[in-house]
Design an enzyme around this catalytic site. Structure first.
Site, PDB file in Angstrom:
ATOM      1  N   GLY C 153       0.830  -1.193   0.000  1.00 49.72           N
ATOM      2  CA  GLY C 153       0.000   0.000   0.000  1.00 49.72           C
ATOM      3  C   GLY C 153       0.863   1.240   0.000  1.00 49.72           C
ATOM      4  N   CYS C 154       0.286   2.357  -0.479  1.00 50.00           N
ATOM      5  CA  CYS C 154       1.085   3.577  -0.630  1.00 50.00           C
ATOM      6  C   CYS C 154       1.519   4.111   0.733  1.00 50.00           C
ATOM      7  CB  CYS C 154       0.325   4.622  -1.435  1.00 50.00           C
ATOM      8  SG  CYS C 154      -1.322   5.004  -0.831  1.00 50.00           S
ATOM      9  N   TYR C 155       0.584   4.282   1.662  1.00 46.81           N
ATOM     10  CA  TYR C 155       0.958   4.732   3.008  1.00 46.81           C
ATOM     11  C   TYR C 155       1.886   3.715   3.669  1.00 46.81           C
ATOM     12  CZ  TYR C 155      -2.606   8.475   3.649  1.00 46.81           C
ATOM     13  OH  TYR C 155      -3.357   9.622   3.604  1.00 46.81           O
ATOM     14  N   ALA C 156       1.555   2.415   3.489  1.00 48.15           N
ATOM     15  CA  ALA C 156       2.351   1.379   4.132  1.00 48.15           C
ATOM     16  C   ALA C 156       3.797   1.433   3.667  1.00 48.15           C
ATOM     17  CB  ALA C 156       1.742   0.010   3.853  1.00 48.15           C
ATOM     18  N   THR C 157       4.006   1.669   2.368  1.00 52.68           N
ATOM     19  CA  THR C 157       5.372   1.750   1.849  1.00 52.68           C
ATOM     20  C   THR C 157       6.145   2.848   2.575  1.00 52.68           C
ATOM     21  OG1 THR C 157       4.600   1.032  -0.317  1.00 52.68           O
ATOM     22  CG2 THR C 157       6.751   2.121  -0.239  1.00 52.68           C
TER      23      THR C 157
END
Lengths: 343, 343, 343, 343
Positions: C153-157
């Site tokens: 995920g974008c935030y997770a990255t």
């Protein structure tokens, strides 16, 4: 493959950065030298994310501008008064020049004090300079043997692209054309001025330089050539709250037997074989569709009842309005394909 | 103090919210009823931060629009086709009406299908409706006994304010006027449409409804009255990435002995006693200076060489282009001062 | 050169468009099929400005998703519930899959109803799926033989890149990490919802999904693996008024002998050989420096007095947070260089 | 009605302009003097759209700052080092002072060189100054007889409002609180600096002053008083692309028997009788809802699983974070109602 050497003077401005990226990505070109006081002494790769050998070119200061003579073509992304002094030096050393400023756009040397605020130091070059807008072939049929190219102004490019098909087809009157420009803030360059602060620009739109923008005579000169008659334009630029891109909306009177069908046909025909100008409906001309792109969008409407036209053109002021236009010109001068870099 | 009762139909839109605030803050007015399906059943104070008794007015649904008859004046902030049906009902109950839509702005009933997409249900009212733009007295000398006021369109207000002084003084030709509008997104109302998404509007400017915006006939009608001759306008609106405010830049040909001094004098004279129109230099007309304000800014330039003019007007589309303009009209109808609410 | 065939399901969303551009520009890959209902029947080149043969690939509708089996690797840019159904079909036909949704990111099938709102239809694949974040090798040492990759995920990255070096070096406590995210609007995809209208987003910042964002378990799972201990994160996302890019600021307690020098050394060491993560000072981590770029920026500070850390990571949510990350994974699966497409 | 005289030093900054509007609109106050070098010699009404007698107050230069002694209360909207010199002069003349800078917020004089960069010239006043945040009564029970009020910092106001209810109710631990701030650009004042240019701020978010923002000790001092124990905060501010407003998201550990119900009840109770702090759900705390408003919004969440809290506060940095907060303090000092000016 043997590549041509290209140098850039004024690498640290917005257009200069774009030139670095475009030149270093083009398989037929090598970035051989870079000049700018702001970055003097630093390898280019420390200031611009570049891959390959261009990253290690060390930026020279303006006092060593002669470093730019190590090239077949030099690109000048400097203020007009600087370009007017530097171009003759480089030409004298046998380097061909594409100048992104207004220094060589006007044929009439006497116009410089009024519109640019300086007496031109090399008026003899004005007749020689080719105006490099390849999609309007009336302006410069070929750049094959040309030594000095004046790269068009960003607003001027959009204005000329919007109106030229109508004048070339004699569908509109050249003697009272109204041009309304809206430009993002990179159009003003990287200046630290109060009027360019976020708090001044955000949630704001306003006209500026009403009646005195320096692209006015440039546009009149170009449209006059296309029309084969004196052209008169009234141009008002506006600053809009965004970074990249501009749109010019042009207005005037239809002429002769012009109607909507003929207007549309004229645009389709004029740009039929041009990869960097795309014709669409006028409602589809929008800055977001050309930002970070090398092509312009144009579209036109004819009001048959009122006998008027509306023509709209949008482009990225740093690309088709500056750097990618300059690269198109370099490629035409060197007879290498431009398409390689357009994404 | 005895206060006049005012009702609002369509309270939940952007202009409706502004009307609530203005009416409830005016010492001579009482907000007596509010209508909107979206907020039906809720006290107004739960949806709009209001102080005083207006906060406890419970919003009625549109099917109970007759609730708005409990007023001396009803304000309609509804779509044109809704206003066209509701206004006759309220007038029939003896309520005076200020309509913020286009439903009563055009005198010619046959123009409605083309520009508004419906057959007008009450064409007999079109001749009676006064066009409520008090700074252009040629349009409606007085609202003293008037039952029905058509509040001007937001673009139309700016366009008329920019050009009227020139036409009134016979300094410009009415037969080919070009209008370039740039509006923030509240101008489109509170619609959930793809073209109004943040990702579509941000970093973008584009023309829309080229050749077919419904303010065109409204502007031509008004300018024709001021000029005493047929006026023809070519109008192109553009969406710009901001919330509130618009600017219209007008272009055309100078006429007669017009020069820069006469143009400036005409503007100064025309708006000399008007608190809600302020004349400045054209470079100083900017949306940020009128956002959240009840006044418009106008400024003009004459290009004596090319015999053309540029006139610029900016205003807050929700205030001088809608709600505060409506309140000016209500105050004129009731003969109470408007100044009390202008901040 | 022989190239590998890659297909894309969900080409019409923001991430899908980026995938098209990246795949078609990569010299070792060929775009062999594209699927999306929105564009079904159209050649890709009519919707995305592409050069070369990818432009003539005709988009298939979702009912013909089997068209995507004509590939060595299929990229799924579809909602999680769609990916969960489509991936098994393609795997069954011998196609390797990189899924950009959350469908295969969590190992615990029982977490899907709570965080994603559906019962997982293929729980047996969760243990097999590799979490494709190559700069954090603890998560998936190699993609050489892997059939199914869950793209982060974008935030997770951003969150994982900001915190992993500290946990890997045992300099911070994994049991109470606070993550504050700020994302531009493309992070929400191309949905026509009121909260994504320009007028709602412009001049606004607000928290959303407080305490219930679906990237929370994904981050805890990844950081737990890196820490070799249970990780607990409290994550609050915020929407900010811009299009592309996000920044995550991470906070927590220092552990052991952590001081500023050791924190800096841990980041430098952890990302030393990584082209797509660049370590800078925390004040220099900014969205504008990563927008339209394939790399992330990270930077960290240690407050020795209060025994806390602050770590900041920024990336383009459509590139390093989605499409270019996916391409890194495809390249790792096929053992071809990624660098070719990074600009 | 007899009105109290109020003077303003530093009228030309963003907060100064708001103070002018608020003071001149308040029925119980008269603007008696205004000081600022930038506008020296001009009537205030030429620079700020004001109605009534305040418009004709002529601005004095800073060398005549004694003009501000013609008042019962002087408002200082000057930089901290200037306020530290001016406040003693005015107090010596018997004028009460509300200072909007940080000059009198910290009790410990030795903190000034580190956080503000100057040796405090009047350390004896630090013990006397009241910290003027009326919704947190632990900080200053009454301003009735107070001569000198330190108006809280904008970020500090939001941070304290977000966390105080939890600490006062002993529901959270004061020893590791993490604060993430996002502020619009007016928070930086009207400075012409490269980092505040539109092109730097637009489409960008980044952290700044990581680990060294001067509101850190101010927040720790206030929260320590509320908690009755040492408070430690780690605060990271971020610049976001908008003009007015800020949001602070606070994180930390729950303590004792804290659960979601108790957290919510603590907020409701703490702000029950406060008109200028409104408690909502944390997802509803948003800058756009407080811009141009005098009240703050706060909301909190408790993660019972992870034993952590998230609390969010938003306010207009120029109003509740500066000018309207100052006016609340003036009204409390003079025992006149504040509500009159809140719109």
């Amino acid at each position: 493959m043997a590549t041509a050497r290209v140098s850039i003077v004024g690498v640290s401005g917005y257009a200069g950065v774009e030139l670095c990226k475009l030149v270093s990505a083009h398989p037929a070109l090598t970035l051989s030298a870079a000049v700018a006081d702001r970055w003097a002494g630093a390898p280019l790769g420390e200031r611009v994310r570049l891959r390959g050998p261009a990253a290690s070119v060390v930026v020279a200061p303006m006092k060593d501008v002669a470093a730019a003579a190590n090239a077949e073509v030099a690109l000048l992304a400097t203020p007009a008064d600087v370009s007017a002094r530097v171009a003759p030096l480089l030409l004298a050393r046998g380097v061909r020049v594409v100048d992104l400023s207004g220094a060589f756009r006007l044929r009439d040397a006497s116009a410089y004090p009024r519109w640019y605020g300086f007496e031109h130091p090399a008026p003899e070059l004005l007749a020689e300079a080719a105006y490099g807008l390849p999609e309007v072939p009336e302006l410069a049929p070929s750049l094959a043997g040309v030594r000095l190219v004046a790269n068009p102004g960003c607003y001027a490019t959009a204005a000329i692209l919007a109106v030229a098909p109508l004048l070339a087809a004699r569908l509109a009157s050249p003697d009272a054309i109204f041009l309304d420009g809206k430009s993002g803030v990179t159009g003003a360059g990287r200046k630290v001025e109060e009027r360019l602060l976020f708090n001044e620009v955000d949630e704001n739109v306003g006209a500026y330089r009403v009646g005195r923008h320096q692209h006015t005579p440039e546009i009149e000169q170009a449209l006059g050539i296309v029309a084969g008659a004196r052209a008169q334009v009234t141009f008002t630029p506006h600053l809009v709250p965004l970074r990249r891109g501009l749109v010019v909306t042009a207005y005037g009177r239809l002429e002769g037997g012009a109607d909507l069908a003929r207007v549309r046909a004229a645009f389709a025909r004029y740009y039929a074989k041009r990869s960097e100008v795309v014709v669409v409906a006028p409602d589809e001309v929008a800055i977001a569709r050309v930002a970070n792109e090398t092509h312009a969008l144009v579209g036109a409407h004819a009001d048959e009842e009122r006998r008027t036209f509306v023509a709209v053109a949008a482009l990225d002021n740093l690309l088709k309005g500056a750097a990618s236009q300059a690269l198109q010109n370099v490629c035409a001068m060197l007879d290498v394909p431009f398409a390689a870099v357009a994404s």
